[in-house]
Scaffold this motif. Structure first.
Motif, PDB file in Angstrom:
ATOM      1  N   ARG A  90       0.814  -1.219   0.000  1.00 18.84           N
ATOM      2  CA  ARG A  90       0.000   0.000   0.000  1.00 18.84           C
ATOM      3  C   ARG A  90       0.848   1.269   0.000  1.00 18.84           C
ATOM      4  O   ARG A  90       0.411   2.313  -0.455  1.00 18.84           O
ATOM      5  CB  ARG A  90      -0.861  -0.053   1.274  1.00 18.84           C
ATOM      6  N   MET A  91       2.097   1.136   0.491  1.00 20.70           N
ATOM      7  CA  MET A  91       2.889   2.367   0.688  1.00 20.70           C
ATOM      8  C   MET A  91       4.372   2.078   0.473  1.00 20.70           C
ATOM      9  O   MET A  91       4.841   0.985   0.790  1.00 20.70           O
ATOM     10  CB  MET A  91       2.661   2.832   2.134  1.00 20.70           C
ATOM     11  N   ILE A  92       5.086   3.091  -0.056  1.00 18.69           N
ATOM     12  CA  ILE A  92       6.556   3.031  -0.063  1.00 18.69           C
ATOM     13  C   ILE A  92       7.041   4.228   0.750  1.00 18.69           C
ATOM     14  O   ILE A  92       6.572   5.355   0.547  1.00 18.69           O
ATOM     15  CB  ILE A  92       7.134   3.097  -1.491  1.00 18.69           C
ATOM     16  N   LEU A  93       7.955   3.937   1.675  1.00 17.89           N
ATOM     17  CA  LEU A  93       8.481   5.017   2.518  1.00 17.89           C
ATOM     18  C   LEU A  93       9.909   5.318   2.085  1.00 17.89           C
ATOM     19  O   LEU A  93      10.765   4.426   2.118  1.00 17.89           O
ATOM     20  CB  LEU A  93       8.419   4.536   3.966  1.00 17.89           C
ATOM     21  N   ILE A 108      10.942   4.628  -8.231  1.00 16.95           N
ATOM     22  CA  ILE A 108       9.960   4.544  -7.131  1.00 16.95           C
ATOM     23  C   ILE A 108       8.640   5.191  -7.572  1.00 16.95           C
ATOM     24  O   ILE A 108       7.552   4.647  -7.339  1.00 16.95           O
ATOM     25  CB  ILE A 108      10.516   5.222  -5.853  1.00 16.95           C
ATOM     26  N   ALA A 109       8.762   6.339  -8.252  1.00 12.52           N
ATOM     27  CA  ALA A 109       7.553   7.036  -8.708  1.00 12.52           C
ATOM     28  C   ALA A 109       6.769   6.176  -9.699  1.00 12.52           C
ATOM     29  O   ALA A 109       5.541   6.040  -9.601  1.00 12.52           O
ATOM     30  CB  ALA A 109       7.940   8.375  -9.348  1.00 12.52           C
ATOM     31  N   ASP A 110       7.485   5.581 -10.639  1.00  9.39           N
ATOM     32  CA  ASP A 110       6.853   4.695 -11.631  1.00  9.39           C
ATOM     33  C   ASP A 110       6.056   3.590 -10.963  1.00  9.39           C
ATOM     34  O   ASP A 110       4.906   3.314 -11.338  1.00  9.39           O
ATOM     35  CB  ASP A 110       7.994   3.954 -12.363  1.00  9.39           C
ATOM     36  N   ILE A 111       6.692   2.959  -9.986  1.00  6.25           N
ATOM     37  CA  ILE A 111       6.054   1.828  -9.306  1.00  6.25           C
ATOM     38  C   ILE A 111       4.850   2.310  -8.488  1.00  6.25           C
ATOM     39  O   ILE A 111       3.805   1.655  -8.462  1.00  6.25           O
ATOM     40  CB  ILE A 111       7.096   1.070  -8.446  1.00  6.25           C
ATOM     41  N   CYS A 112       4.987   3.458  -7.850  1.00  6.13           N
ATOM     42  CA  CYS A 112       3.852   4.001  -7.085  1.00  6.13           C
ATOM     43  C   CYS A 112       2.655   4.265  -8.009  1.00  6.13           C
ATOM     44  O   CYS A 112       1.515   3.953  -7.676  1.00  6.13           O
ATOM     45  CB  CYS A 112       4.243   5.296  -6.384  1.00  6.13           C
ATOM     46  N   ARG A 113       2.954   4.835  -9.191  1.00  5.44           N
ATOM     47  CA  ARG A 113       1.855   5.147 -10.121  1.00  5.44           C
ATOM     48  C   ARG A 113       1.221   3.865 -10.643  1.00  5.44           C
ATOM     49  O   ARG A 113       0.004   3.700 -10.640  1.00  5.44           O
ATOM     50  CB  ARG A 113       2.372   5.985 -11.298  1.00  5.44           C
ATOM     51  N   GLN A 114       2.082   2.917 -11.059  1.00  6.45           N
ATOM     52  CA  GLN A 114       1.550   1.678 -11.652  1.00  6.45           C
ATOM     53  C   GLN A 114       0.703   0.881 -10.674  1.00  6.45           C
ATOM     54  O   GLN A 114      -0.255   0.236 -11.056  1.00  6.45           O
ATOM     55  CB  GLN A 114       2.713   0.771 -12.067  1.00  6.45           C
ATOM     56  N   HIS A 115       1.100   0.895  -9.395  1.00  8.99           N
ATOM     57  CA  HIS A 115       0.429   0.030  -8.410  1.00  8.99           C
ATOM     58  C   HIS A 115      -0.439   0.831  -7.449  1.00  8.99           C
ATOM     59  O   HIS A 115      -0.872   0.298  -6.432  1.00  8.99           O
ATOM     60  CB  HIS A 115       1.469  -0.812  -7.661  1.00  8.99           C
ATOM     61  N   ASP A 116      -0.671   2.077  -7.780  1.00 12.59           N
ATOM     62  CA  ASP A 116      -1.536   2.941  -6.976  1.00 12.59           C
ATOM     63  C   ASP A 116      -1.123   2.964  -5.498  1.00 12.59           C
ATOM     64  O   ASP A 116      -1.924   2.709  -4.593  1.00 12.59           O
ATOM     65  CB  ASP A 116      -3.002   2.471  -7.111  1.00 12.59           C
TER      66      ASP A 116
END
Ligand SMILES: Cc1ncc(COP(=O)(O)O)c(C=O)c1O
Length: 393
Positions: A168-171, A191-199
């Motif tokens: 759910r979160m990356i810190l 990190i940004a790419d992965i956050c966007r892809q996996h919401d």
């Protein structure tokens, strides 16, 4: 270096794995043996005099009752102006900024306000010790990744292998305590790419944003598509030498701010108004000049300690940011990092922090200890004098 007190029987199971923070333990032991404390990262200087005066004036003006829950208007506006002025994006004081009890309070409110039971949070070891403890308090699970020392580079592969449907979160923490790294554009992009892809939500701990030596600080919130999913956390303690005031903040889009405030209102409700007024003064009147003075003086101390550690036979990693130096001490002994810090305290009376305590299982970090250089040159000099007396084991 025993982190566990003997009276732990009533601590809930979520918190027992975490014991007493290493910083409390180290500072207590450093005081008891009269050690030079380069362990806990607090500056020895006082904050600028007018910040102290602003606090006194506010107390005298009768600001002694509860402050507004999200923070006083003038401080939230000062934070908004400071962020915008340094190209960190535009945050609305009204519904995107919350003043918290230090960065720790912002981390707690972000984690407790957004996570569900059993959600997973990706952290990068070595990680600031509050992160996994706060995740545990939320009933969520830390997934601790270990980029290899001494580069500590974050890769796409490392993160992708750890993703599950419960992530759910990356810190992230940049500049990064204790490694001293500034995450580069490539790593932030991944990190940004992965956050966007996996919401995913990204919590970005930027408390050392003003302590950078080799490259400018960049907030992940400024990358495309990240503003709507990032919580930017910072505080004034490190920059203005007032860690004890515990004034911090979280900048986040309105839906995440609502979650942060939902937790913050029941954690502490509000932060002492006189200290908030001093924080507003710091950001409005000191930020630029203080940044320059701060950077110059930390540059000097960084070089001084780096040279000194090399001279005593250690192999320090040059920090890009923060006020910490992580160093390989193994030319001076074969014991692990915890035993080495014990020996430093007992024999030459210098306190440092073992790197493995910032990790889940110590893997790959047992050859490193952390020294803080946010101390006057005379204190660093005394520490080095003592270190020169250390025998090789
Ligand atoms: C990475 C990191 N985050 C947060 C904090 C806590 O900041 P504060 O004292 O503002 O709560 C620290 C303090 O050492 C830190 O190193």
């Amino acid at each position: 270096m025993n982190q566990q007190d003997d009276s732990t029987g009533r601590i809930c199971s979520r918190l027992t794995p975490f014991g007493t923070t290493i910083f409390t333990t180290i500072s207590r032991r450093a005081n008891s043996v009269g050690a030079v404390n380069l362990g806990q990262g607090f500056p020895d200087e006082d904050p600028p005099e007018d910040l102290i005066q602003a606090t006194i004036d506010s107390l005298r003006a009768g600001h002694n009752q509860y402050a507004p829950m999200p923070g006083i208007d003038s401080l939230r506006q000062a934070i908004a102006d400071d962020q915008a002025g340094r190209g960190r994006g535009t945050w609305a004081a009204s519904d995107e900024i919350t003043v918290t009890s230090g960065a720790t309070g912002a981390l707690a409110a972000s984690i407790l306000g957004t996570l569900e039971q059993d959600d997973e949070v990706i952290l990068f070891d070595p990680a600031y010790d509050a992160y996994p403890a706060l995740v545990a308090m939320a009933g969520a699970k830390s997934v601790r990744l270990a980029p290899a020392a001494p580069e500590f580079r974050i890769t796409r592969e490392l993160i992708e292998k750890a993703l599950t449907p419960r992530t759910r979160m990356i810190l992230v923490n940049t500049p990064w305590n204790p490694t001293g790294r500034i995450l580069d554009d490539g790593e932030l992009g991944i990190i940004a790419d992965i956050c966007r892809q996996h919401d995913l939500i990204c919590v970005s701990d930027e408390v050392y944003e003003r302590m950078v030596f080799t490259a400018p600080h960049r907030s992940i919130s400024t990358l495309p598509g990240m503003r709507d999913r990032t919580i930017v956390i910072s505080s004034m303690g490190k920059t203005y030498s007032c860690t004890g005031w515990k004034v911090g903040w979280a900048c986040a889009p309105p839906d995440l701010t609502a979650a942060i405030r939902a937790a913050h209102q029941f954690l502490v409700f509000s932060i002492p108004q006189p200290l908030q007024e001093a924080a507003a003064r710091a950001l409005n009147h000191h930020a630029e000049a203080w940044d320059e003075t701060l950077t110059d003086s930390y540059q000097a101390r960084r070089s001084f300690l780096l040279d000194g550690l090399r001279e005593v036979g250690m192999q320090p990693i040059e920090p890009e940011g923060t006020y910490f130096i992580l160093t390989d001490y193994t030319p001076l002994g074969d014991e692990n990092d915890i035993a080495f810090c014990d020996r430093l305290l007992e024999t030459v009376k210098v306190a440092a922090v073992p790197c493995s305590i910032f990790t889940r299982d110590g893997l790959g970090t047992r050859d490193y200890v952390r020294f803080a250089f946010c101390k006057p040159l005379t204190v660093l000099e005394e520490a080095l004098k003592r270190l020169r007396g250390l025998q090789r084991l």
